[in-house]
Design a protein around this motif. Structure first.
Motif, mmCIF file in Angstrom:
data_model
loop_
_atom_site.group_PDB
_atom_site.id
_atom_site.type_symbol
_atom_site.label_atom_id
_atom_site.label_comp_id
_atom_site.label_asym_id
_atom_site.label_seq_id
_atom_site.Cartn_x
_atom_site.Cartn_y
_atom_site.Cartn_z
ATOM 1 N N LEU A 70 0.545 -1.045 0.192
ATOM 2 C CA LEU A 70 0.283 0.015 0.199
ATOM 3 C C LEU A 70 0.949 0.973 0.212
ATOM 4 N N TYR A 75 -4.555 6.871 -3.192
ATOM 5 C CA TYR A 75 -6.079 5.636 -2.481
ATOM 6 C C TYR A 75 -6.191 5.206 -3.620
ATOM 7 N N ILE A 80 -4.636 -0.384 -5.221
ATOM 8 C CA ILE A 80 -5.082 0.275 -3.541
ATOM 9 C C ILE A 80 -6.572 -0.822 -3.669
ATOM 10 N N THR A 91 -9.804 2.589 6.475
ATOM 11 C CA THR A 91 -8.509 3.247 5.967
ATOM 12 C C THR A 91 -9.110 4.436 4.863
ATOM 13 N N GLU A 93 -8.516 8.472 2.674
ATOM 14 C CA GLU A 93 -7.953 9.240 1.573
ATOM 15 C C GLU A 93 -7.802 10.571 1.923
ATOM 16 N N LEU A 99 -3.314 6.941 0.635
ATOM 17 C CA LEU A 99 -3.807 6.603 1.571
ATOM 18 C C LEU A 99 -3.402 6.725 2.976
#
Length: 837
Positions: A70, A75, A80, A91, A93, A99
């Protein structure tokens, strides 16, 4: 001093260290040579490595893994988004499109970046290294997949810097394996190279590389990869199979429960490893899987290979592509080496045999080869080690182009400056003709490649001015791919020509200076052009000529009459370069370094607090057990009852309000416990050690007493000692004998629960004082006898020799007599002392 090599894997990490004795892989605090690439967060501390993975099921949303895949990507990147399907943590943005990880740390929601999380894992690996080597570790070489882009490589360097590591080189994983293989080979040819293929099937990717070995040389010929095909994809084949099976038989919606998915993935990984060594039907059993149901299933190797047929075809395609890209045939390959945790799959080995026509070799350690190669490279780069010469010619994976604006058309033009598989490190010299500062964008040339963001960076060359007559200036820019595989413009110079007409002497001197400057600069440029031979697609002049054509400017110099021929003096001016590359700024990096330092301090404080609490708990359980056994007679009954109640109250406090207290509170509670427990332990220890101490003092007293009797009897053994000195011995003996006598009877009547009138330490001190005063006097040697004169030598020869021999024997036997006396006294005194006690 030691240097380390780090194999930072997607699932596990390995650390190898270079020492004087060679390369070895070091173990963590759990005596495991691998450390899981897991980072978990709790209410008060972080868990890194083994502890994080062990807590994954119970701390699912706050346990991060697979972050190696990652890092360095946006993102919204399709890679990803595909990866996030397999992870249970949250997760988000970030404002810059990167990310972010959402975790609950210190009882609050925290957003972390991928380099931050990777830096935490680097911190753990550094801690393991320093604990194992017992020295501070800083220099290291870190492995990266060969397909890593410029952005991903910069992110790895940032993460290592946050953790306080100095990365001497980011080394491609296949190159590290090749180095570990070839460095110790003694049979490498000097003329025709030996071609070896290395195939690395890891947890999340496949890498295959062809190498040419000569004596003392390693050259990478070509490489291919599939960054989305690895051992976990074979695990997912089993997961999907059993999800369908369990849905039909048990009516379970497994994908709706992330904890159940993780447990199933773990069991499928174990099953895959078992099938590599067994072709029979193998069971899979998971207790309390979902909805309090136990599930079972079976799988056979042939069925598994059939389910994985699509993955095997992708592997076969990658291996065939390697031969095509490297320009090799199966007959040109001398050996095929396989490494990686998933290379043990039998179907994978069969593909190697099918494509290359050779049985795969497993002479390398399939798990630790990358780390060992990195440690070896680190030893080569470190000034503290002396390693024999071994040349490494690595490659960079993607073609690189520059994009700039032409002068006449003002349209964007592009030019490829590095081809795919170009050797690294490598430098090329580019020539531009510009009148003003200009900007150059650098991109990966092949847009079809799955490299995330294709743009490498933007570089602005400043302070460019036109020539004196208003024409474009000649600007030379050096583009370089460094040892890490990272692109940059390292320098830019403006060539300014100056004409001058002077007398003959001045002209001659000016010509000399001009030639020297030009030649020196040209030699420097040629030296920087390539560190691995000539440029791959012709020399740098071809690049310069292309630049001239794209710029639409040529130099037309008019010839002057011979009598007024000008002397060209070339003046080179260094130009500043402003770089805009996707890496952390110095301010952001310093802020993250400080943040990591605070987290390390928090972990340390929490560990000390936990240790203090554990010390209280350990004392309660240990002392309570001893009170009912060996310490029972050393405490009164009423005191024992009170102490047992106090221990029970402390235990209840630990699991109630004492569950979460400050370190100082636990230390205070432990001191209070020791206030009651230490006197009991003291009496027990004194009782155990007192007989030996009294026996030692009694032996010394008896030996000294024997010596005093021998002296008073005027025996020859101590006749050479002065009376005044011997009186010191006698007085010391009388003093210590009297001291012993006054305590023998009280000690004989002493009860075990009573405090002794004299301690073992005092007894030992009395013995030491006696020995230190007495033995330097008693062991004093007799003076040497002077040789006889010449007139007595003939008549008394035999008599003198006899006397000297007797003297020598007497002197030699002093210590033996003293030793015999000590042993005799010991044998005589021991029964008496034991009876007294």
């Amino acid at each position: 001093m030691s240097v380390i090599g780090i194999d930072f894997g997607n699932e596990n990490c390995y650390i190898a260290v270079a020492r004087a004795g060679g390369i070895e892989t070091i173990a963590n605090e759990y005596s495991q040579r691998l450390t899981p690439t897991y980072v978990a967060f709790g209410e008060k501390t972080r868990d890194l490595g083994v502890t994080a993975k062990n807590k994954q099921i119970t701390n699912l949303k706050n346990t991060l893994f697979s972050f190696k895949r990652l890092i360095g990507r946006k993102y919204q990147d399709p890679v990803i988004q595909e990866e996030l399907k397999y992870v249970p943590f949250q997760t988000c943005e970030l404002p810059n499109g990167d990310l972010g990880f959402l975790v609950n740390y210190l009882q609050e929601q925290t957003v972390l970046t991928a380099p931050q999380v990777m830096a935490m894992m680097f911190t753990k690996l550094k801690e393991i290294s320093e604990s194992n080597l017992r020295i501070k570790v800083q220099d290291c070489v870190v492995s990266v997949p060969i397909y890593y882009t410029d952005v991903e490589r910069r992110a790895i360097l940032d993460a290592a810097e946050i953790a306080g590591l100095n990365v001497l080189r980011l080394m491609n994983e296949p190159t590290a394996v090749a180095l570990a293989y070839g460095f110790y080979k003694q049979d490498l040819p000097e003329d025709k190279p030996k071609n070896v293929v290395f195939v690395d099937l890891g947890n999340s990717s496949l890498q295959a590389t062809a190498c040419a070995f000569n004596k003392g040389k390693l050259k990478i010929l070509g490489s291919t990869w599939n960054r989305s095909l690895g051992g976990r994809d074979f695990d997912n084949v089993l997961v999907r199979h059993f999800v369908e099976d369990f849905n039909q038989r048990y009516k379970l919606d497994i994908f709706s429960n992330k904890r159940a998915v993780i447990r199933l993935m773990q069991e499928c990984e174990k099953l895959k490893k078992q099938m590599s060594a067994n072709s029979l039907d193998l069971p899979i059993n998971i207790e309390c899987f979902m909805e309090d149901k136990d599930v079972t299933g079976k799988m056979k190797r042939e069925v598994f290979e059939e389910l994985s047929s699509d993955l095997l075809k992708l592997i076969e395609y990658a291996l065939e592509k390697l031969l095509h890209d490297a320009g090799l045939k199966p007959g040109d390959i001398d050996s095929v080496q396989v490494v990686g945790g998933s290379s043990r799959i039998p179907a994978f080995k069969s593909l190697i045999q099918k494509v290359f026509g050779k049985e795969p070799s497993t002479t390398l350690n399939q798990d630790e080869a990358v780390a060992r190669g990195c440690a070896l490279q680190c030893a080569m780069l470190s000034p503290t080690f002396k390693v024999r010469d071994f040349s490494i010619t690595d490659i960079q994976p993607y073609p690189i182009k520059i994009v700039y604006k032409a002068i006449k058309t003002e349209e964007e033009s592009e030019f490829e400056i590095f081809s795919a598989f170009n050797p690294v490190p490598f430098t090329r010299l580019l020539t531009f003709y510009k009148k003003e500062p200009f900007t150059v964008e650098v991109h990966y040339a092949d847009e079809s490649l799955s490299v995330g963001v294709s743009k490498i960076g933007t570089f602005t060359i400043k302070n460019v001015t036109p020539t004196a007559n208003g024409e474009s200036s000649k600007v030379k820019v050096k583009a370089r791919i460094n040892i890490h595989g990272i692109f940059s413009f390292i320098s830019a110079t403006l060539a300014e020509k100056q004409n001058a007409i002077a007398n003959e002497q001045e002209d001659s001197q000016t010509s000399e200076n001009s030639t020297d400057v030009t030649e020196d600069r040209q030699k420097s440029d040629e030296a920087m052009e390539s560190e691995n031979g000539s440029a791959p697609n012709g020399d740098i002049n071809s690049v310069e000529s292309n630049e001239e054509k794209l710029s639409g400017n040529q130099e037309n110099e008019k010839k002057e009459p011979d009598q007024k021929k000008p002397k060209n003096i070339v003046k080179y001016i260094d130009l500043p370069i402003q770089s805009d590359v996707p890496s952390l700024s110095k301010e952001a990096l310093n802020e993250l370094i400080e943040g990591e330092g605070r987290m390390i301090m928090q972990d340390k404080m929490e560990k000390e607090r936990a240790d203090a609490k554990n010390a209280v708990e350990e004392f309660v359980y240990d002392f309570r057990g001893k009170l009912g056994a060996e310490l029972e007679e050393f405490v009164k009954n009423e005191d024992k009852v009170k102490l047992m109640q106090f221990l029970e109250d402390t235990e209840n406090w630990l699991y109630d309000e004492g569950e979460d207290q400050q370190k100082s509170v636990y230390i205070q509670k432990l001191n209070c416990l020791k206030k009651y427990g230490d006197p009991i332990l003291f009496r027990y220890t004194e009782w155990e050690q007192r007989p030996a101490a009294l026996n030692g003092l009694g032996c010394s007293l008896q030996v000294v007493h024997k010596a005093i009797q021998s002296y008073e009897a005027k025996e020859e053994l101590y006749s050479h000692i002065d009376k005044e000195e011997f009186m010191k011995v006698k007085n010391a003996w009388e003093e210590k004998d009297q001291w012993q006598g006054q305590f023998l009877q009280p000690l004989a009547k002493l009860q075990r629960h009573e405090n002794p009138p004299v301690t073992v330490a005092e007894i030992l001190k009395q013995k030491a004082d006696l020995d230190n005063l007495v033995w330097p006097i008693l062991s004093k040697p007799k003076p040497k006898v002077e040789p006889p004169s010449e007139d007595k030598k003939v008549n008394g020869q035999s008599q003198t020799d006899s006397e000297m021999q007797d003297t020598s024997n007497s002197s030699e036997n002093i210590d033996k007599t003293a030793q015999h006396s000590t042993e005799k006294a010991s044998n005589q005194s021991q029964p008496e002392n034991m009876e007294t006690n």
